[in-house]
Design an enzyme around this catalytic site. Structure first.
Site, PDB file in Angstrom:
ATOM      1  N   PHE A 118      -9.162  -4.873  -4.946  1.00  0.00           N
ATOM      2  CA  PHE A 118      -8.229  -3.751  -4.933  1.00  0.00           C
ATOM      3  C   PHE A 118      -9.002  -2.457  -5.152  1.00  0.00           C
ATOM      4  CE2 PHE A 118      -3.587  -3.015  -5.161  1.00  0.00           C
ATOM      5  CZ  PHE A 118      -3.151  -4.152  -4.524  1.00  0.00           C
ATOM      6  N   GLN A 231       1.071  10.368  -8.051  1.00  0.00           N
ATOM      7  CA  GLN A 231       0.209   9.572  -7.160  1.00  0.00           C
ATOM      8  C   GLN A 231       0.761   9.497  -5.740  1.00  0.00           C
ATOM      9  OE1 GLN A 231      -0.672   5.064  -7.572  1.00  0.00           O
ATOM     10  NE2 GLN A 231      -2.604   6.137  -7.860  1.00  0.00           N
ATOM     11  N   HIS A 233       0.228   7.426  -2.454  1.00  0.00           N
ATOM     12  CA  HIS A 233      -0.405   6.207  -1.954  1.00  0.00           C
ATOM     13  C   HIS A 233      -0.919   6.514  -0.553  1.00  0.00           C
ATOM     14  CE1 HIS A 233      -1.025   2.110  -0.646  1.00  0.00           C
ATOM     15  NE2 HIS A 233      -0.738   1.660  -1.849  1.00  0.00           N
ATOM     16  N   LEU A 243       5.980   1.650   1.954  1.00  0.00           N
ATOM     17  CA  LEU A 243       4.625   1.282   1.566  1.00  0.00           C
ATOM     18  C   LEU A 243       4.022   0.173   2.412  1.00  0.00           C
ATOM     19  CD1 LEU A 243       2.576   1.848  -0.774  1.00  0.00           C
ATOM     20  CD2 LEU A 243       3.315  -0.337  -1.668  1.00  0.00           C
ATOM     21  N   GLU A 246      -1.779  -1.816  -0.679  1.00  0.00           N
ATOM     22  CA  GLU A 246      -3.235  -1.729  -0.740  1.00  0.00           C
ATOM     23  C   GLU A 246      -3.871  -3.111  -0.532  1.00  0.00           C
ATOM     24  OE1 GLU A 246      -4.597   1.107  -3.651  1.00  0.00           O
ATOM     25  OE2 GLU A 246      -6.067  -0.366  -4.315  1.00  0.00           O
ATOM     26  N   ARG A 277      -6.985   5.649  -5.061  1.00  0.00           N
ATOM     27  CA  ARG A 277      -5.944   6.213  -4.197  1.00  0.00           C
ATOM     28  C   ARG A 277      -6.021   7.719  -4.034  1.00  0.00           C
ATOM     29  NH1 ARG A 277      -1.084   2.286  -6.312  1.00  0.00           N
ATOM     30  NH2 ARG A 277      -1.838   0.500  -5.121  1.00  0.00           N
ATOM     31  N   HIS A 348       4.195   7.824  -4.550  1.00  0.00           N
ATOM     32  CA  HIS A 348       4.241   6.430  -4.932  1.00  0.00           C
ATOM     33  C   HIS A 348       4.454   6.191  -6.415  1.00  0.00           C
ATOM     34  CE1 HIS A 348       3.463   2.203  -4.454  1.00  0.00           C
ATOM     35  NE2 HIS A 348       2.416   2.221  -5.263  1.00  0.00           N
ATOM     36  N   ARG A 389      -3.867   6.424 -11.257  1.00  0.00           N
ATOM     37  CA  ARG A 389      -3.735   4.998 -11.561  1.00  0.00           C
ATOM     38  C   ARG A 389      -4.463   4.163 -10.519  1.00  0.00           C
ATOM     39  NH1 ARG A 389      -0.248   0.704  -9.771  1.00  0.00           N
ATOM     40  NH2 ARG A 389       1.076   2.026  -8.484  1.00  0.00           N
TER      41      ARG A 389
END
Ligand code: FAD
Length: 575
Positions: A118, A231, A233, A243, A246, A277, A348, A389
């Protein structure tokens, strides 16, 4: 008056995990969870890619400390490191506990829990259930509410926190089915109300993510922390914003521009598509700005980039990330096995929120705590994410801090009496407020004001920010706040009056938007997700600190709070 030992607002991962912990610790406590949706429809159910934990099933050299370092670096050194230590140390234990509750994680051939790569994580440590991880976990947690006798109030909208003399005493809530109002008093109130994606016009979040818990906290006079960090994304499906997890890049997909180039080589050569991100979202935005975006007809200069899975092959796509394939197919008719997906950044996640200490108790300011008030999950800011994050750390936060906060509450209420609350007064005030909304002879419709507000936030406080832009944004907000005073509701009824609920939510969105813009305007540096074109560098001398924003109708007051640095000294952040 309704009474419980503990009332938890929010039936997502954080609220449910806390409820389970309280009931496990002391089965005699009367615990209730309220949600404006059915708990299983909380946004947690939509989480896809997974949950991080250094289980070492795939990478034996991983450790909690490596996870902690990645998290702190990802946060651009704004995360509180004592909170990150708890998050990462507890991670393996909470995964095993979920597994014992019955969560069906994806497996390695030898039967152990599988783990994938990730963004921003230096090891393969994200545990998952294909790309439907939130679904798998939330269903088990909601089942467990029943098992432990937790009462649920479904489709009740909480509209006010009862806070008197620095003490939380309960909530005022509205039953959406029939318009009934009720006061609940409790020895402890917990907010786990999730994020505020609906502040923006393009978001991966559900319709219920309107920041109610944040606004109720702010309207009660308590601070919100680090609201400037929003955030984006990188891979929202264009044009809908839904979405694309990821996990798709974790499994090997490429990002390409109109020249067919894997442009991440220019922005994060060592991590490529698996950079954090904030960096990846800025990279896509810059490619689009430079004319290397793509148009729907495939020509250059358009508004999106491509997420290319074609080299991965049908079998891997269908077994590891079937939901991502399905979303692109269902919404755009794209077969990702043979065609690239159009993507661009989408709002996001909310890094900021209701400030808490590492036990989940809400802060009244830089020095004090609020009696009887707790928060966890996306609505809270214990600050494990700082300015940015890392993917798969949010489900983890919900479960770890849901558990920690539940354990704190179970002890806290032991020596506490039910508070006295003037039920009549609160019901009357709520009735008057609702009546006033219904009777307003206004000229604006909810949709119209909300759309203008979401467009304003997107244009004036998006991926890139400047003082000039944000000042204009704040002026526009003032105008919209006036328009809100003149909204007109068609539906005057009591049964399922969704228009009324949307009006209440819109007020909350406006409060949250003003907090974001004000906090962002005053942070004169670039850090994590907060990228200023007029202050392009991180400034540790002046801004290695958390923002605390206090709402009042006259404006927003700001204060600052130090960052807990216990393990890793701030360094330049490079990937
Ligand atoms: C599409 C998507 C995919 C994601 N994928 C991942 C992932 O793979 N890994 C990861 O770590 N994170 C992921 N995230 C982030 C993560 O899912 C969320 O941050 C997390 O689930 C939030 O959980 P929560 O319990 O804090 O709140 P939520 O699950 O949002 O629940 C909020 C609850 O509060 C209730 N509520 C809110 N306001 C009120 C009110 N006024 N009255 C009554 N009830 C109220 C709602 O009804 C709901 O029950 C993803 C997010 C999205 C949007």
């Amino acid at each position: 008056m309704l009474e419980h030992d503990v009332i938890i607002v929010g039936g997502g991962l954080a609220g449910c995990r806390a409820a389970v912990e309280i009931a496990r610790t002391d089965p005699n406590l009367k615990v209730a969870v309220v949600a404006k949706t059915h708990p299983i429809r909380s946004h947690s159910v939509a989480a896809q890619g997974g949950m991080a934990s250094s289980l070492q099933n795939v990478d034996p050299e991983d450790s909690w400390k490596a996870h902690a370092f990645d998290t702190v670096k990802g946060s651009d050194y704004l995360a509180d490191q004592d909170a990150v230590e708890i998050l990462t140390r507890e991670a393996p234990g909470v995964i095993i506990d979920l597994e014992h509750m019955g969560v069906l994680f994806s497996r390695l051939p030898d039967g152990r829990i599988a783990q994938r790569a990730f963004g921003g994580h230096s090891h393969r440590r994200t545990c998952y259930a294909a790309d439907k991880t939130g679904h798998a976990i939330l269903h088990e947690l909601v089942n467990n509410l029943r098992r432990y006798g937790v009462h649920t109030y479904q489709e009740w909208y909480v509209k006010r926190l009862i806070l008197e003399e620095g003490q939380a005493k309960g909530v005022v809530m509205y039953r959406m089915t029939d318009g009934e109002l009720a006061v609940v008093r409790a020895k402890a109130v917990m907010f786990a109300t999730g994020g505020y994606g609906r502040v923006y016009n393009t978001t991966s979040n559900d319709y219920a993510s309107t920041g109610d818990g944040l606004a109720m906290t702010a309207l009660a006079g308590l601070p919100l922390e680090d609201m400037e960090f929003v955030q984006f994304h990188p891979t929202g499906l264009y044009p809908v914003g839904v979405l694309i997890s990821e996990a798709v890049r974790g499994e090997g997909a490429y990002l390409i521009n109109s020249d067919g180039e894997r442009f991440m080589a220019r922005y994060a050569p060592s991590r490529m598509e698996l950079a954090p991100r904030d960096i990846t979202s800025r990279a896509i935005s810059l490619e689009i700005r430079a004319g290397r975006g793509i148009h729907p007809d495939g020509s250059a200069g358009g508004p999106f980039a491509y997420l290319d899975l074609r080299h991965m092959g049908r079998e891997k796509i269908m077994s590891k990330i079937p939901f991502a394939w399905e979303e692109a197919h269902r919404l755009l008719g794209i077969d990702a096995v043979n065609q690239p997906m159009p993507v661009r950044p989408t709002v996001h996640y909310s890094m900021g929120g209701i400030p808490t200490n590492i036990s989940g108790q809400v802060r009244s300011g830089a020095g004090g705590l609020v009696e009887g008030f707790f928060a966890a999950g996306e609505a809270a800011c214990v600050s494990v994410h700082g300015a940015n994050r890392l993917g798969s750390n949010s489900l983890l936060e919900c479960v770890v801090y849901g558990k920690v906060t539940g354990a704190t509450i179970a002890q806290y209420v032991q020596n506490r009496k039910l508070p006295t609350v003037d039920e009549k007064r609160y019901i009357q005030e709520a009735e008057e407020q609702i009546q006033a909304l219904l009777e307003r002879p206004g000229q604006y419709r909810i949709n119209e004001v909300r759309q203008k507000f979401q467009d304003t936030m997107t244009e004036y406080c998006g991926v890139f920010r400047s003082a000039e832009l944000m000042q204009t944004g704040l002026q526009k907000l003032e105008e919209l706040q006036k328009q809100y005073q003149e909204v007109f509701l068609d539906d005057k009824g009591k049964s399922w009056n969704t228009e009324l609920v949307e009006a209440l939510e819109l007020r909350n969105l406006l409060v949250v938007g003003q907090m974001i813009l004000t906090a962002a305007l005053n942070r004169k540096e670039s850090r994590g997700a907060h990228a200023r074109e007029d202050f392009t560098d991180r400034d540790d001398v002046n801004f290695l600190k958390h923002t605390l924003a206090y709402y009042s109708p006259a404006g927003i007051d700001l204060d600052y709070m130090p960052v807990a640095i216990t393990m890793f000294e701030p360094q330049e952040r490079k990937y």
